[in-house]
Scaffold this active site. Structure first.
Site, PDB file in Angstrom:
ATOM      1  N   GLU A   1       0.828  -1.207   0.000  1.00 57.26           N
ATOM      2  CA  GLU A   1       0.000   0.000   0.000  1.00 57.26           C
ATOM      3  C   GLU A   1       0.862   1.256   0.000  1.00 57.26           C
ATOM      4  OE1 GLU A   1      -3.717   2.053   0.030  1.00 57.26           O
ATOM      5  OE2 GLU A   1      -3.037   0.053  -0.546  1.00 57.26           O
TER       6      GLU A   1
ATOM      7  N   THR B   1     -12.694   4.962 -13.676  1.00 56.02           N
ATOM      8  CA  THR B   1     -11.670   4.635 -12.684  1.00 56.02           C
ATOM      9  C   THR B   1     -11.913   3.272 -12.050  1.00 56.02           C
ATOM     10  OG1 THR B   1     -10.399   5.586 -10.845  1.00 56.02           O
ATOM     11  CG2 THR B   1     -12.807   5.661 -10.671  1.00 56.02           C
TER      12      THR B   1
END
Length: 1105
Positions: A486, A593
């Site tokens: 992440e 997206t």
């Protein structure tokens, strides 16, 4: 002479010799002699299909009709109703079969597969049928009711952004596939049935028309579009705010009762006791109103398509207003932040980047340009119940609807990102950092996995080279961790703050797909294979695909996010299906997206010229708007990426040498069984890394002396000053001003510098100068200046110190002027120039009666203490208080006090040639003291005479005898002629000391600036604010255009006799603006300029004041 037969024989031998070497090289370097075989690509495509079905079939078996699947426990994942604050789940899971909706467009794409296309198409049709059975079509009639409810009439508080991109986008994309607006191979629709299914209003069709009949006995007549309309309508309550920014969350059944400041907040406090929202006053804490730039500004694609398909322009207008409301709040250097409060419009913090919280705003800026290039915008549907609130906002202007405006927003964003957040090749390998939205200063060095989308966006926008270099680092990171953590820290090389999970995010493979489509470089096919193998090896479970809780140890998380099937599997499949109809579609369609293909319907579509970047008003150059050509293939190879000179630089920055060895097989792949086709035997023996040369070339095939190009590292230097007795040390030593930092003392100061700023030498040769990037622990942006008082440097620092050498500028200086306000007003009684007047503008973004200020005047939109306008206001209030303290009222109580002169400085240039004379030997004047207070010291000269060009007539003798400064205009004759018309005079302190020539060259072409006068603003050049007529804006803007006057003759008097005391002359720019200021001058001085060098290299952003 050799015969022709001999020549042919030798040629044959040479050809045979070369062929033998080619064969040998083909054996030794297989990656160089072949790209990727068609059969291998086909197998990878099949493996990707199996991967998708393993996840989808298990979702339908173990989790449907709930939202997501728990792949470890083989159970559904639902909303956490016991803990409403569990937003990681509750923001996304709306209790409406999310994974099925998110997967429909992937099924439609897989339906064109030559191997499993029929299976995917059956799944698609059955999925649509199941959705309609459970939720109806959301309409008011009997067809609107399903087994679980009427459309999205669900008591779920969800995030607006996630619901739009996953739910609304998934429904719209699936509808476009179902009616043939997006291509599916071999899907031939009856024209009449397709027209009926596409139409929003069915009453124009005969009663016998029913829609498209599918083999599963389901008749599709637009049910997905009606469901999308129902969902979109239930999101509208979030969009009514004073700022135009939507609230972050909405309850699909009850709207926004938890936002007390909403204009549609319910008046009563009654509520269903089983509901997820609390009645008014029952909540222990107020509802969070913080949204983000991505969440508020990334709704245009879905809402625009919804408006175009239903004929109601409200959705499109709301989404565009939200986008422009974010854009209006960008900082003065063009950056936007992550968190923003929907009610106040203020940035929650000053951090910015290209990743989480901001990412899709940039994506939608460019993709909106593509999508909006076709179709006609519909008006508001007057039959909508929301018509009663149509007057809440002013309508957007046409400029806010145009595709060109979104393109401009993207171009400006991209330029600001590259200027302030991009670290180029001199930083080991190009990458982006986290910065401050107001200054651009580096705030953190981590890269998040969401930012992996950016190379794909750059590719789509035509910048393939930068996309490739940025993608290379991400590839190295995946290679090292077999996934993308992440957050990863560039500085430390480690996972940042323990954020080491990977939940199946698609952004990296999305960029890989775009880059392969643009370049056809097989490198990206191998990158895709690496990703596919690692997912299968690490994330496979018997009931689906799990995310990684920690990429370092392979710990799994019991969740299969809907986007894994909706995006990750989709982009992998399209990567390995080069002939897919979407890959060859010549139309302005985009992937949202969330990876859902969207397009404006063909009916009424037009392609304006501006879609192609053509301006009808001017002739276009042949190269404008043309994308980069893909790199040419190399000899003995097929990959230009593998041959990049910086390929090892990316590996070095990613610390690829720390990649763990795979001594044993890890993960659930050990449970391989023949009845799980999603996992193949090849995965058991394959290493993690499947990228192209050089990262996977066997060591024995790498020459022992193989090297890459030298790694460019930016030179850095730290200068520390000792603590001195009697000088302040600590926070008071620095003060933030509008365009940088004022240093009040150098005691204990540490300057951190990097050599990365182009500067010009006296010979106009470009070199790189130092830039101060850190003062003590305070980071500075690339455009921030550092101000240091000459009193400090002259009195304390040795001017010849090699690390901090002071050098006087022999070309440029500044004149310091005291302008008499009363004289200025009398001489300019016609009024203030329009350029200094703040012209009010109507704000089309907000509520008519809200009182909110224009997007060009968002002084209250920033809460950060380093706001430039806040700093300026503080400085000017400080200055004003000093002036007020000095101006005491008379004992008689008269309120009128004579205005004190406004002091300012104007850039000037020194002439060259035989007729040039040295500057008068006077002390330097100053506008401010070293502490930042306005200087009260007198100026060198107090008598000023202003004339015209002085070309036709001689000046009177008493003028030069009794005036110390002469101001004349440039033009009409040569400089030498002007000086000849100045009579000879005896030298004395009261006689002429300096001639100031005002240049008008280019003054009419100088930028005007906005109503705040921010263009050309510099700190410490005037005691008046930029909006004041006493601010030398024109003179500052003219500085780059000043050219040294050439006095090619020795100065002589009118009679031709050489002057015994040549007259000093300088030239300033700014035309009439500067001339008016000098005409009202009560005093004039000069201030010589100094630069500082460290080890012979200029420090470009250090200014001596």
């Amino acid at each position: 002479m050799p015969t022709r037969c001999y020549s042919l024989q030798m040629s044959s031998l040479l050809t045979s010799w070369i062929s033998s070497w080619v064969v040998l090289l083909s054996i030794l370097w297989p990656p160089f002699t072949q790209a990727m075989r068609v059969s291998q690509i086909r197998e990878l495509r099949k493996e990707t299909e199996h991967m998708f079905y393993h996840g989808f079939d298990n979702y339908m078996k173990h989790a449907f009709p709930e939202d997501e699947l728990r792949p470890l426990s083989c159970r559904p994942l639902t909303r956490d109703r016991e803990n409403p604050d569990h937003i990681e789940l509750n923001d996304v899971l709306g209790n409406y079969s999310l994974t099925l909706i998110d997967s429909l467009s992937t099924l439609a794409i897989l339906a064109s597969s030559d191997s499993t296309g029929l299976k995917a198409w059956r799944h698609f049709q059955d999925g649509v049928k199941d959705l309609v059975r459970l939720y109806g079509d959301g309409s008011n009639g009997p067809a609107g009711q399903g087994e679980r409810g009427r459309g999205f009439d669900i008591d779920s508080k969800v995030q607006v952004f996630e619901t739009v991109i996953r739910g609304l986008g998934g429904l719209l994309s699936a509808h476009l596939f179902a009616v043939g607006e997006l291509p599916i191979r071999h899907y031939d629709l009856p024209e009449g049935a397709a027209a009926f299914a596409k139409a929003w209003h069915k009453n124009v069709f005969p009663a016998s028309d029913q829609g498209i009949k599918w083999p599963n006995d389901f008749i599709y007549d637009g049910q997905l579009l009606r469901l999308a309309h129902d969902l979109g309508t239930r999101l509208l309550p979030a969009f009514y705010t004073r700022t135009g920014l939507p609230y972050p969350r909405v309850n699909l059944r009850h709207g926004v009762p938890f936002y007390e400041n909403s204009p549609i907040h319910p008046n009563d406090s009654g509520a269903d006791p089983e509901s997820e929202f609390c009645p008014t006053g029952a909540s222990s804490s107020p509802e969070v109103t913080e949204t983000c730039s991505a969440g508020a500004g990334s709704l245009v694609l879905e809402f625009t398509v919804l408006s175009r398909l239903t004929g109601d322009g409200r959705y499109e207008e709301f989404a565009k207003r939200a986008f422009w409301a974010i854009w209006a709040r960008k900082s003065d250097i063009g950056l936007i932040g992550a968190g923003v409060d929907a009610e106040s419009g203020k940035w929650v913090n000053s951090y910015t980047g290209i990743g989480a919280g901001i990412d899709s705003f940039f994506e939608y800026a460019f993709k909106s340009y593509i999508l909006l290039s076709s179709g006609e915008r519909p008006s508001f549907d007057t039959r909508s119940p929301w018509r009663v609130l149509d007057d809440y906002y002013r309508p957007l202007g046409e400029e806010h609807h145009s595709a060109k405006a979104f393109l401009q927003a993207w171009q400006e964003s991209r330029a600001s990102i590259k200027r302030h957040l991009y670290r180029g090749s001199g930083y080991q390998h190009p990458h982006f950092v986290q910065g401050d939205i107001f200054t651009g200063a580096t705030r953190a060095f981590w890269i998040d996995s969401l930012s992996a989308y950016y190379p794909g966006l750059l590719t789509l926008a035509g910048d393939v080279d930068q996309a490739s270099e940025i993608h290379l680092l991400t590839t190295a990171l995946w290679t090292r961790f077999s996934a993308l953590p992440e957050r990863w820290n560039v500085a430390t090389g480690n996972i940042d703050n323990g954020l080491g999970w990977w939940g199946g995010r698609p952004e990296f493979i999305e960029s890989t797909y775009y880059l392969y489509r643009a370049t056809k470089d097989p490198w990206y096919l191998h990158v895709g294979e690496m990703v596919l193998r690692d997912i299968k090896r690490r994330c496979w479970t018997k009931c689906g695909w799990a995310g990684l809780q920690d990429v370092r140890n392979g710990e799994l998380t019991d969740r299969m996010e809907s986007f894994f099937l909706g995006e990750t599997a989709k982009y992998l499949f399209l990567l390995y299906d080069p002939d897919h109809p979407l890959n060859g579609l010549d139309a302005p369609f985009v992937f949202s997206t969330e990876g859902h293909p969207l397009i404006i319907p063909k009916s009424g579509r037009t392609i304006p010229h501006h879609y192609y970047g053509i301006d009808e008003t001017q002739e276009e150059s042949p190269t404008t708007g043309i994308c980069e050509a893909p790199p040419s293939p190399l000899p003995f190879g097929h990959s230009s990426t593998a041959a990049r000179p910086d390929i090892f630089h990316a590996a070095s920055l990613a610390r690829l040498h720390l990649m763990p060895s795979l001594d044993e097989v890890e993960g659930a792949i050990l449970e391989y069984a023949s009845d799980h086709p999603s996992v193949t035997l090849s995965d058991l023996s394959s290493p993690s890394n499947y990228t192209f040369y050089p990262w996977t070339l066997p060591p024995e095939l790498v020459p022992f002396n193989a090297i890459s190009s030298p790694m460019s590292i930016r030179p850095t230097i730290d200068i520390s000053f000792p603590s001195l007795p009697g000088m302040i040390v600590g926070p008071g030593a620095l003060e933030r001003v509008q365009d940088g930092i004022l240093i009040k003392t150098i005691a204990g100061l540490r300057l951190g510098m990097v050599q990365d700023t182009p500067v010009e030498t006296a010979l106009s040769l470009p070199v790189e100068g130092f830039r101060i990037q850190v003062i003590n622990n305070l980071g500075l942006g690339k455009d921030e200046k550092v101000y240091l008082s000459r009193q400090i440097t002259f009195d304390v620092v040795n001017p010849t110190d090699p690390n901090f050498t002071r050098i006087r500028d022999s070309i440029l200086l500044d004149i310091v002027v005291d302008v008499d306000p009363e004289s200025f007003r009398q001489r300019n009684h016609t009024g203030t120039r329009s350029g200094h007047v703040a012209t009010g503008k109507c704000d089309p973004l907000v509520h008519k009666d809200s009182g909110f200020e224009s997007p060009n005047n968002i002084e209250g939109a920033f809460s950060h203490v380093s706001s430039m306008r806040t700093a300026l206001s503080t400085l000017m209030n400080h200055v004003s208080s000093i002036l007020r303290d000095d101006a005491q009222p008379s004992p008689a109580g008269e309120s009128h006090v004579a205005a004190k002169p406004a002091r300012l400085s104007i850039p000037a240039i020194i002439p060259i040639g035989l007729g040039s004379a040295p500057l008068p030997d006077v002390d330097d004047s100053s506008v401010f003291t070293f502490s930042g207070r306005p200087s009260i010291d007198g100026l060198s000269w107090s008598t000023v005479y202003v004339s015209d060009e002085v070309c036709e007539n001689r000046l009177p003798l008493d003028v030069v005898r009794n005036h110390q400064v002469l101001v004349i205009k440039r033009g009409g004759c040569q400089f030498s002629q002007k000086l000849r018309n100045i009579p000879a005079f005896p030298a004395s302190p009261s006689a002429l000391q300096l001639v100031i020539v005002v240049s008008y060259d280019g003054s009419e072409d100088l930028p005007v600036g906005n109503e705040y006068g921010e263009i050309g603003f510099q700190s410490f050049v005037s005691t008046s604010p930029p909006t004041s007529p006493f601010y030398p804006k024109a003179g500052l803007l003219a500085e780059p255009y000043l050219v040294r006057p050439h006095l090619d003759e020795v100065q002589v008097t009118h009679s031709g006799i050489p002057r015994p005391n040549p007259i000093s002359m300088i030239m300033v720019g700014g035309g009439d603006d500067t001339y008016r200021l000098l005409r009202s001058a009560a005093g004039v001085g000069i201030k010589r300029r100094y630069t500082v060098r460290s080890q012979g290299v200029p420090i470009s952003n250090l200014h001596i004041i």
